[in-house]
Every structure is written in structure tokens, then in C-alpha cells.
Design a protein around this motif. Structure first.
Motif, PDB file in Angstrom:
ATOM      1  N   LEU A 104       0.713  -1.162   0.020  1.00  7.95           N
ATOM      2  CA  LEU A 104       0.030  -0.182  -0.121  1.00  7.95           C
ATOM      3  C   LEU A 104       1.131   1.268  -0.024  1.00  7.95           C
ATOM      4  O   LEU A 104       2.310   1.292   0.528  1.00  7.95           O
ATOM      5  CB  LEU A 104      -0.868  -0.146   1.343  1.00  7.95           C
ATOM      6  CG  LEU A 104      -2.078  -0.982   1.300  1.00  7.95           C
ATOM      7  CD1 LEU A 104      -2.847  -0.926   2.684  1.00  7.95           C
ATOM      8  CD2 LEU A 104      -2.961  -0.810   0.363  1.00  7.95           C
ATOM      9  N   ASP A 105       0.436   2.462  -0.578  1.00  8.71           N
ATOM     10  CA  ASP A 105       1.083   3.443  -0.377  1.00  8.71           C
ATOM     11  C   ASP A 105       1.246   4.129   0.902  1.00  8.71           C
ATOM     12  O   ASP A 105       0.500   3.534   1.707  1.00  8.71           O
ATOM     13  CB  ASP A 105       0.169   4.673  -1.197  1.00  8.71           C
ATOM     14  CG  ASP A 105       0.203   4.302  -2.683  1.00  8.71           C
ATOM     15  OD1 ASP A 105       1.187   3.607  -3.357  1.00  8.71           O
ATOM     16  OD2 ASP A 105      -0.804   4.824  -3.486  1.00  8.71           O
ATOM     17  N   THR A 108      -1.955   5.484   2.243  1.00 19.61           N
ATOM     18  CA  THR A 108      -3.007   4.400   2.350  1.00 19.61           C
ATOM     19  C   THR A 108      -3.196   3.788   3.691  1.00 19.61           C
ATOM     20  O   THR A 108      -2.128   3.420   4.135  1.00 19.61           O
ATOM     21  CB  THR A 108      -2.911   3.479   1.057  1.00 19.61           C
ATOM     22  OG1 THR A 108      -2.871   4.134  -0.047  1.00 19.61           O
ATOM     23  CG2 THR A 108      -4.077   2.506   1.063  1.00 19.61           C
ATOM     24  N   TYR A 135     -11.247  -1.471  -1.875  1.00 22.05           N
ATOM     25  CA  TYR A 135     -10.751  -0.337  -1.272  1.00 22.05           C
ATOM     26  C   TYR A 135     -11.916   0.500  -0.855  1.00 22.05           C
ATOM     27  O   TYR A 135     -12.877   0.653  -1.664  1.00 22.05           O
ATOM     28  CB  TYR A 135      -9.824   0.279  -2.067  1.00 22.05           C
ATOM     29  CG  TYR A 135      -8.565  -0.296  -2.444  1.00 22.05           C
ATOM     30  CD1 TYR A 135      -7.153  -0.138  -1.641  1.00 22.05           C
ATOM     31  CD2 TYR A 135      -8.721  -1.127  -3.564  1.00 22.05           C
ATOM     32  CE1 TYR A 135      -6.188  -0.679  -2.097  1.00 22.05           C
ATOM     33  CE2 TYR A 135      -7.344  -1.767  -3.902  1.00 22.05           C
ATOM     34  CZ  TYR A 135      -6.085  -1.353  -2.963  1.00 22.05           C
ATOM     35  OH  TYR A 135      -4.854  -2.266  -3.277  1.00 22.05           O
ATOM     36  N   HIS A 187       0.145   2.682  -8.010  1.00 25.64           N
ATOM     37  CA  HIS A 187      -1.041   3.648  -7.400  1.00 25.64           C
ATOM     38  C   HIS A 187      -2.284   3.497  -8.507  1.00 25.64           C
ATOM     39  O   HIS A 187      -2.647   4.281  -8.697  1.00 25.64           O
ATOM     40  CB  HIS A 187      -0.411   5.003  -7.984  1.00 25.64           C
ATOM     41  CG  HIS A 187       0.759   5.584  -7.192  1.00 25.64           C
ATOM     42  ND1 HIS A 187       0.846   5.165  -5.961  1.00 25.64           N
ATOM     43  CD2 HIS A 187       1.624   6.521  -7.256  1.00 25.64           C
ATOM     44  CE1 HIS A 187       1.918   5.740  -5.462  1.00 25.64           C
ATOM     45  NE2 HIS A 187       2.559   6.535  -6.310  1.00 25.64           N
ATOM     46  N   GLN A 188      -2.666   2.142  -8.699  1.00 30.21           N
ATOM     47  CA  GLN A 188      -3.684   2.029  -9.416  1.00 30.21           C
ATOM     48  C   GLN A 188      -5.060   2.822  -9.079  1.00 30.21           C
ATOM     49  O   GLN A 188      -5.535   3.203 -10.233  1.00 30.21           O
ATOM     50  CB  GLN A 188      -3.954   0.319  -9.744  1.00 30.21           C
ATOM     51  CG  GLN A 188      -5.193   0.211 -10.428  1.00 30.21           C
ATOM     52  CD  GLN A 188      -5.136  -1.096 -11.161  1.00 30.21           C
ATOM     53  OE1 GLN A 188      -4.044  -1.660 -11.190  1.00 30.21           O
ATOM     54  NE2 GLN A 188      -6.151  -1.450 -11.638  1.00 30.21           N
ATOM     55  N   VAL A 189      -5.480   2.653  -8.003  1.00 30.80           N
ATOM     56  CA  VAL A 189      -6.660   3.145  -7.744  1.00 30.80           C
ATOM     57  C   VAL A 189      -6.752   4.811  -7.823  1.00 30.80           C
ATOM     58  O   VAL A 189      -7.620   5.495  -8.378  1.00 30.80           O
ATOM     59  CB  VAL A 189      -7.211   2.900  -6.040  1.00 30.80           C
ATOM     60  CG1 VAL A 189      -8.488   3.695  -5.813  1.00 30.80           C
ATOM     61  CG2 VAL A 189      -7.543   1.356  -6.020  1.00 30.80           C
ATOM     62  N   LYS A 190      -5.583   5.319  -7.256  1.00 34.28           N
ATOM     63  CA  LYS A 190      -5.456   6.830  -7.849  1.00 34.28           C
ATOM     64  C   LYS A 190      -5.384   7.072  -9.028  1.00 34.28           C
ATOM     65  O   LYS A 190      -6.198   8.201  -9.519  1.00 34.28           O
ATOM     66  CB  LYS A 190      -4.306   7.236  -6.830  1.00 34.28           C
ATOM     67  CG  LYS A 190      -4.149   7.230  -5.481  1.00 34.28           C
ATOM     68  CD  LYS A 190      -2.799   7.569  -4.561  1.00 34.28           C
ATOM     69  CE  LYS A 190      -2.915   7.330  -3.367  1.00 34.28           C
ATOM     70  NZ  LYS A 190      -1.478   7.232  -2.435  1.00 34.28           N
ATOM     71  N   LEU A 203      -7.827   6.624   1.077  1.00 35.88           N
ATOM     72  CA  LEU A 203      -7.854   5.350   0.478  1.00 35.88           C
ATOM     73  C   LEU A 203      -7.400   4.338   1.683  1.00 35.88           C
ATOM     74  O   LEU A 203      -6.641   4.293   2.582  1.00 35.88           O
ATOM     75  CB  LEU A 203      -6.780   5.090  -0.378  1.00 35.88           C
ATOM     76  CG  LEU A 203      -6.809   3.967  -1.436  1.00 35.88           C
ATOM     77  CD1 LEU A 203      -7.918   3.751  -2.023  1.00 35.88           C
ATOM     78  CD2 LEU A 203      -5.806   4.073  -2.587  1.00 35.88           C
TER      79      LEU A 203
END
Ligand code: URA
Length: 236
Positions: A104-105, A108, A135, A187-190, A203
Motif C-alpha cells: 500500500l502507498d 493508504t 478499497y 498507484h492503481q486506484v489513484k 484510501l
């Protein structure tokens, strides 16, 4: 750690002593295997051997699996010069061989799985295995039905050739959604939210491949996975 293995490697791993020190100790006769003093560093150790070092038994703890409720500000890496790592939240012996199964970032929060079982974590992180991660996403701009539809169908990420794979997107309120994706690009979701003209402001990961973040775990707390939770991954 894989068995059979060398005696110096086994002792160093379990005792957390440097290999060089262990080699010297073995020569001095500090290692006993199944009751026999062993002076050779390359002596082969099997998983069920009884190994003693300076008179105390060394116990290999085997494969272990943890879930952590990650706070912001912790990095999912074994070492980092700038920030504390998630491993600093785990008060456990022999964490050298451990890794995060799906990072996770820094900013996040939520479910992080940590293990020393590479085959198990490969089931989670390999794109071929198509494991869903869920998420909770808070956005800066109000969500539109059009944006949600785009996320479900697949969006074009900056610098990526293919569209993202179909996602499950459920709107929770004007500025939040629950999003499940079966890929794990950087960073897929972002980037997915950016691709539909929005911005992620918070997130949080709730679920990885069917393993749900335990609601009893406060932020920063962790626990061992149950056998059933471990088997969710093996079973699929
Ligand atoms: N997608 C992101 O953008 N960040 C994460 O930490 C996880 C998924």
C-alpha cells in the motif's frame, strides 16, 4: 527458509546472529545437532532436526502469516531511509525473511498481509491469479454515474497500453465508493480515479482475495491469520 539447509544458515536465521559469528562459534563447538556436537558450518540441517546453540534449543517458527491494520505514514518495505516501515509495527522474532503481499502507498490505510511464504503471497500478487482487492475510496469531487460506469468497464491509465480490467464500483455517498480491482498496478486506484477526472483524498483497503480486515484491529495493530484465512488463498 528452505530445508534442508546449512547449519550456519539455520543458526544465523533463528538466533539472528551474523553468519560470520556463527561460523566461528560452530568451529568452537557451540552447535549440537540431535545430541552430537557439529564442527562443520556446511552440515545439513533437516526441518525436524533438534539444533542447540550454546546449550539452548533453536526453534524455527516456520511459515507465518499476519494481517496488519496499516496507519498512514508507514512504508510497505523491509527498509526505508525516510519513513518507518510496517515491520516496525510487528513485535515478532525473525522477521528478516518476511515480505508484504501487496503493498500500500505511504498514505493508504488498512489491510496489509505480511508473510514469509513466497508461494502463498505469489497467489495474491501475481496478475495471472486475478485476486480482488477491495478499497474504500474518498474522492475530492462528487462522483458521477458516468465515472462509475467507466471504472466498471475499464479506464486508460497514463503510460499503460491496456485498459484496466473490469472493476466492481459501488457508490456509498456523493464523495465515496467501494472499489474492487483484480490488478495491482502502481498507484492503481489513484490513477483510475484520475483517469475519470477525480482525485483520491483517502484510501483504505478492506479486503484482499477474500481475507477481510479484522474490525477488532485498531490502527497499527496486527494479528496472526487463522488457518481458515490462510487457506482462503491456498484453496483458490
Ligand atoms: N492503489 C493506490 O493508488 N494506492 C494504494 O495504496 C493501493 C492501491
Amino acid at each position: 527458509m528452505k530445508f534442508p539447509c546449512r547449519l550456519d544458515k539455520f543458526v544465523s536465521h533463528v538466533s539472528e546472529l551474523p553468519r560470520s559469528k556463527v561460523k566461528i562459534g560452530i568451529k568452537k563447538g557451540l552447535a549440537v545437532v540431535n545430541g552430537d556436537k557439529i564442527n562443520k558450518a556446511d552440515h545439513t540441517v533437516q526441518q525436524d532436526d533438534l539444533v542447540e546453540w550454546e546449550g539452548s534449543q533453536l526453534v524455527y517458527l516456520g511459515k507465518r502469516y499476519y494481517m496488519l491494520n496499516k496507519p498512514t505514514g508507514y512504508v510497505c518495505a523491509n527498509q526505508d531511509d525516510l519513513h518507518p516501515t510496517v515491520f516496525e509495527l510487528l513485535d515478532e522474532p525473525n522477521l528478516k525473511d518476511f515480505h508484504v503481499a501487496g503493498r500500500l502507498d505511504l498514505d493508504t490505510t488498512g489491510l496489509v498481509l505480511i508473510t514469509n511464504d513466497g508461494d502463498w503471497s505469489h497467489q495474491i500478487t501475481s496478475p495471472k491469479k486475478q485476486k480482488y482487492k477491495t478499497y474504500l475510496v474518498e474522492t475530492q469531487e462528487a462522483l458521477t454515474e458516468e465515472a462509475l460506469e467507466q471504472l466498471r468497464r475499464g479506464v486508460a491509465l497514463h503510460n499503460e497500453k491496456n485498459l484496466t480490467q473490469p472493476a466492481i464500483a459501488e457508490q456509498l455517498d456523493k464523495y465515496s465508493l467501494r472499489l474492487s480491482i483484480c490488478e495491482g498496478k502502481y498507484h492503481q486506484v489513484k490513477r483510475m480515479l484520475a483517469a475519470v477526472g477525480n482525485k483520491v483524498v483517502e484510501l483504505h483497503r478492506e479486503n484482499v482475495a477474500g481475507i477481510e480486515l479484522d474490525a477488532q484491529l485498531a490502527v497499527g495493530e496486527y494479528r496472526l491469520l487463522s488457518e481458515d484465512e490462510v487457506n482462503i488463498i491456498n484453496a483458490r
